[in-house]
Design a protein around this motif. Sequence first.
Motif, mmCIF file in Angstrom:
data_model
loop_
_atom_site.group_PDB
_atom_site.id
_atom_site.type_symbol
_atom_site.label_atom_id
_atom_site.label_comp_id
_atom_site.label_asym_id
_atom_site.label_seq_id
_atom_site.Cartn_x
_atom_site.Cartn_y
_atom_site.Cartn_z
ATOM 1 N N ALA A 73 21.838 25.666 9.089
ATOM 2 C CA ALA A 73 23.206 25.286 9.449
ATOM 3 C C ALA A 73 23.200 24.478 10.744
ATOM 4 O O ALA A 73 24.162 23.797 11.054
ATOM 5 C CB ALA A 73 24.059 26.538 9.622
ATOM 6 N N SER A 74 22.095 24.579 11.488
ATOM 7 C CA SER A 74 22.089 23.915 12.788
ATOM 8 C C SER A 74 21.537 22.499 12.668
ATOM 9 O O SER A 74 20.616 22.110 13.339
ATOM 10 C CB SER A 74 21.288 24.721 13.805
ATOM 11 O OG SER A 74 19.933 24.745 13.449
ATOM 12 N N ASN A 97 17.589 15.368 13.749
ATOM 13 C CA ASN A 97 18.874 16.014 13.503
ATOM 14 C C ASN A 97 18.777 17.536 13.526
ATOM 15 O O ASN A 97 19.549 18.244 12.915
ATOM 16 C CB ASN A 97 19.536 15.504 12.214
ATOM 17 C CG ASN A 97 18.932 16.095 10.962
ATOM 18 O OD1 ASN A 97 17.739 16.350 10.907
ATOM 19 N ND2 ASN A 97 19.754 16.330 9.957
ATOM 20 N N TYR A 98 17.825 18.042 14.273
ATOM 21 C CA TYR A 98 17.740 19.466 14.567
ATOM 22 C C TYR A 98 18.635 19.707 15.779
ATOM 23 O O TYR A 98 18.495 19.043 16.796
ATOM 24 C CB TYR A 98 16.286 19.835 14.873
ATOM 25 C CG TYR A 98 16.041 21.272 15.217
ATOM 26 C CD1 TYR A 98 16.675 22.297 14.523
ATOM 27 C CD2 TYR A 98 15.142 21.621 16.214
ATOM 28 C CE1 TYR A 98 16.417 23.613 14.830
ATOM 29 C CE2 TYR A 98 14.872 22.941 16.522
ATOM 30 C CZ TYR A 98 15.518 23.938 15.834
ATOM 31 O OH TYR A 98 15.262 25.247 16.131
ATOM 32 N N LYS A 99 19.530 20.666 15.662
ATOM 33 C CA LYS A 99 20.537 20.856 16.703
ATOM 34 C C LYS A 99 19.916 21.091 18.083
ATOM 35 O O LYS A 99 20.379 20.567 19.090
ATOM 36 C CB LYS A 99 21.456 22.031 16.324
ATOM 37 C CG LYS A 99 22.565 22.353 17.314
ATOM 38 C CD LYS A 99 23.698 21.379 17.204
ATOM 39 C CE LYS A 99 24.935 21.712 18.048
ATOM 40 N NZ LYS A 99 24.898 22.801 18.955
ATOM 41 N N MET A 100 18.822 21.861 18.117
ATOM 42 C CA MET A 100 18.223 22.166 19.417
ATOM 43 C C MET A 100 17.667 20.901 20.083
ATOM 44 O O MET A 100 17.796 20.719 21.285
ATOM 45 C CB MET A 100 17.126 23.209 19.268
ATOM 46 C CG MET A 100 17.115 24.218 20.414
ATOM 47 S SD MET A 100 15.633 25.257 20.440
ATOM 48 C CE MET A 100 15.939 26.334 19.063
ATOM 49 N N ASN A 120 17.562 11.432 10.100
ATOM 50 C CA ASN A 120 17.514 12.620 9.251
ATOM 51 C C ASN A 120 16.099 13.177 9.154
ATOM 52 O O ASN A 120 15.239 12.628 8.476
ATOM 53 C CB ASN A 120 18.036 12.280 7.854
ATOM 54 C CG ASN A 120 18.198 13.524 7.000
ATOM 55 O OD1 ASN A 120 18.003 14.640 7.485
ATOM 56 N ND2 ASN A 120 18.548 13.348 5.744
ATOM 57 N N THR A 121 15.855 14.283 9.851
ATOM 58 C CA THR A 121 14.552 14.948 9.763
ATOM 59 C C THR A 121 14.711 16.274 9.012
ATOM 60 O O THR A 121 13.889 17.159 9.140
ATOM 61 C CB THR A 121 13.974 15.204 11.166
ATOM 62 O OG1 THR A 121 14.906 16.004 11.907
ATOM 63 C CG2 THR A 121 13.742 13.911 11.922
ATOM 64 N N HIS A 122 15.806 16.399 8.272
ATOM 65 C CA HIS A 122 16.100 17.605 7.490
ATOM 66 C C HIS A 122 16.169 18.842 8.371
ATOM 67 O O HIS A 122 15.708 19.926 7.996
ATOM 68 C CB HIS A 122 15.067 17.798 6.369
ATOM 69 C CG HIS A 122 14.842 16.556 5.569
ATOM 70 N ND1 HIS A 122 15.848 15.949 4.852
ATOM 71 C CD2 HIS A 122 13.740 15.775 5.409
ATOM 72 C CE1 HIS A 122 15.368 14.857 4.271
ATOM 73 N NE2 HIS A 122 14.104 14.724 4.604
ATOM 74 N N GLY A 123 16.716 18.673 9.559
ATOM 75 C CA GLY A 123 16.914 19.820 10.440
ATOM 76 C C GLY A 123 15.651 20.325 11.109
ATOM 77 O O GLY A 123 15.589 21.462 11.548
ATOM 78 N N ALA B 92 8.955 25.624 7.512
ATOM 79 C CA ALA B 92 9.997 24.812 8.137
ATOM 80 C C ALA B 92 11.204 25.639 8.538
ATOM 81 O O ALA B 92 11.904 25.302 9.477
ATOM 82 C CB ALA B 92 10.434 23.705 7.189
ATOM 83 N N LYS B 93 11.400 26.738 7.835
ATOM 84 C CA LYS B 93 12.570 27.542 8.162
ATOM 85 C C LYS B 93 12.352 28.341 9.439
ATOM 86 O O LYS B 93 13.274 28.881 10.010
ATOM 87 C CB LYS B 93 12.938 28.463 7.005
ATOM 88 C CG LYS B 93 11.844 29.416 6.588
ATOM 89 C CD LYS B 93 12.263 30.166 5.322
ATOM 90 C CE LYS B 93 11.211 31.177 4.906
ATOM 91 N NZ LYS B 93 9.948 30.507 4.534
ATOM 92 N N ASP B 94 11.108 28.430 9.867
ATOM 93 C CA ASP B 94 10.837 29.146 11.115
ATOM 94 C C ASP B 94 10.763 28.157 12.265
ATOM 95 O O ASP B 94 10.275 27.057 12.121
ATOM 96 C CB ASP B 94 9.519 29.911 10.992
ATOM 97 C CG ASP B 94 9.572 30.841 9.799
ATOM 98 O OD1 ASP B 94 8.898 30.560 8.815
ATOM 99 O OD2 ASP B 94 10.322 31.815 9.859
ATOM 100 N N ALA B 95 11.226 28.595 13.376
ATOM 101 C CA ALA B 95 11.469 27.670 14.479
ATOM 102 C C ALA B 95 10.221 26.988 15.019
ATOM 103 O O ALA B 95 10.256 25.844 15.407
ATOM 104 C CB ALA B 95 12.158 28.415 15.613
#
Lengths: 377, 98
Positions: A73-74, A97-100, A120-123, B92-95
């Motif tokens: 979501a971020s 485009n990762y929010k952090m 766009n790096t898919h988050g 990828a889902k992990d930070a």
Amino acid sequence: MNKRAHQANKPDRQTCCQPAVQIGDRDVSKLSRHWISGTIQTPVGQVPVVTTRLLSSDKIGSYKARWGVGRMASRVEPGLYAVGRPTDKSPVLVSANYKMSFDRLRSCLNGTDSWILVINTHGINVWCAAGKGTFGTDEIVARVRSVRLSEVVSHRKLILPQLGAAGVAAHEVKKYSGFRVRYGPIRARDIQAFLEADMKTTPEMRQVRFGIRERIVLIPAELVLSAKYALCAAVCFMLLSGLGPGVYSLDRIAEYGMASGLLILLAYVAGTTVPPALLPWLPGRSFSIKGVWVGIILAAGIWWYASHSPETFRNQWSVAGWLVIVPVVSSFLAMNFTGSSTYTSLSGVLKEMRVALPIQICCAVIGVGLWTIGLFV
Amino acid sequence: MVGLRYIPDVTTLKLDIEKCTGCTMCTIVCPHAVFAIEEKRSKIDDADACMECGACARNCPEGALTVDAGVGCAYAIMIGSLRGTEPTCDCAKDASCC
């Protein structure tokens, strides 16, 4: 991953047909993100203006992302954003485009009129995305085109974070978009100094660091990554504790099983938290060896505890089993931290694993073997 | 990097000095200060600091640099070998991964 990438691509493809700045417009009216303070008129239409102050919700979002919560979501909608009151002469900074990543950048641009081109790096953050190639030449060239950047600015320069370089060929971006790539500093906080120094980085700005703070913030992700395996293992050991001479017994689970499960969890927590925190001080270059030290200290504690309260353990076989299992677990988990570190090479990790993994597997078999013998003697 | 060094003598990084024009791009993109410029040409000054990210090779306009770039991640290597693919950061889902 393929599936996820495919889904992520869908909305992107739709927006390709229209200037990406319109995503921003739609954003302002519909989503009204708290970090968008208004819009600025440009030759290609309205571009959203972003704030440079992070709110507590941004910080909470970052914190949650560290724990793997709400990461998808971020994401920030790709496209062009403005900081302050930029003109056609203002610098263009490219971000993931990762929010952090995006938050880091905008929070360091207070007082600097500039454009942010979010690709766009898919988050995914800049460095990871560069490694995968999603923070890459093609995406930058396409994004420059879709936001009609050449109509917004009169210069032909893009400032990229240096860590994006693994995915981007500067000379190809120039060739296909006409924009020259300048690699900026690794850390967003150096961006002001970089701009003031006529877009030149110092050697200090170009070097990746891996200090204690940088390592500690990674611990939650390490814990999350291995959590399900650790919980599975803990439950397995707990249930297996019911085995023994005669029939399966729930009493044994109560008596020894809980402790077995806890020991697995203890090894998991130690193996994921201590090596990152104490990385420079643990002896050895291989992460698996660094992890063994943590396991040995923990095993020493178990041995001490067993000599004082032997009733916690089934017998000496069981204790011996744990003395082998615990260092194996922490060694293996420390080895997995190579992926989060900022200095391990693929060749190095392969070399380490070729030696470490067979030993870890052998020791795991021996450890579990000893512990299993302990169940039946 | 100060203090932290990984396993030495493993990097696949190679520089073809004949092709180098001394543009200094490799010194700009390298996150571990592997390169130095000597007599207007690049030089691998600290090979053991190389993490094989591939930034130098990708940004060398002359193709003077080669490296088997990849992720130095044990987890990625294991996932890759289980699936029979290249080591990929599929976490990828992990930070943190990669």
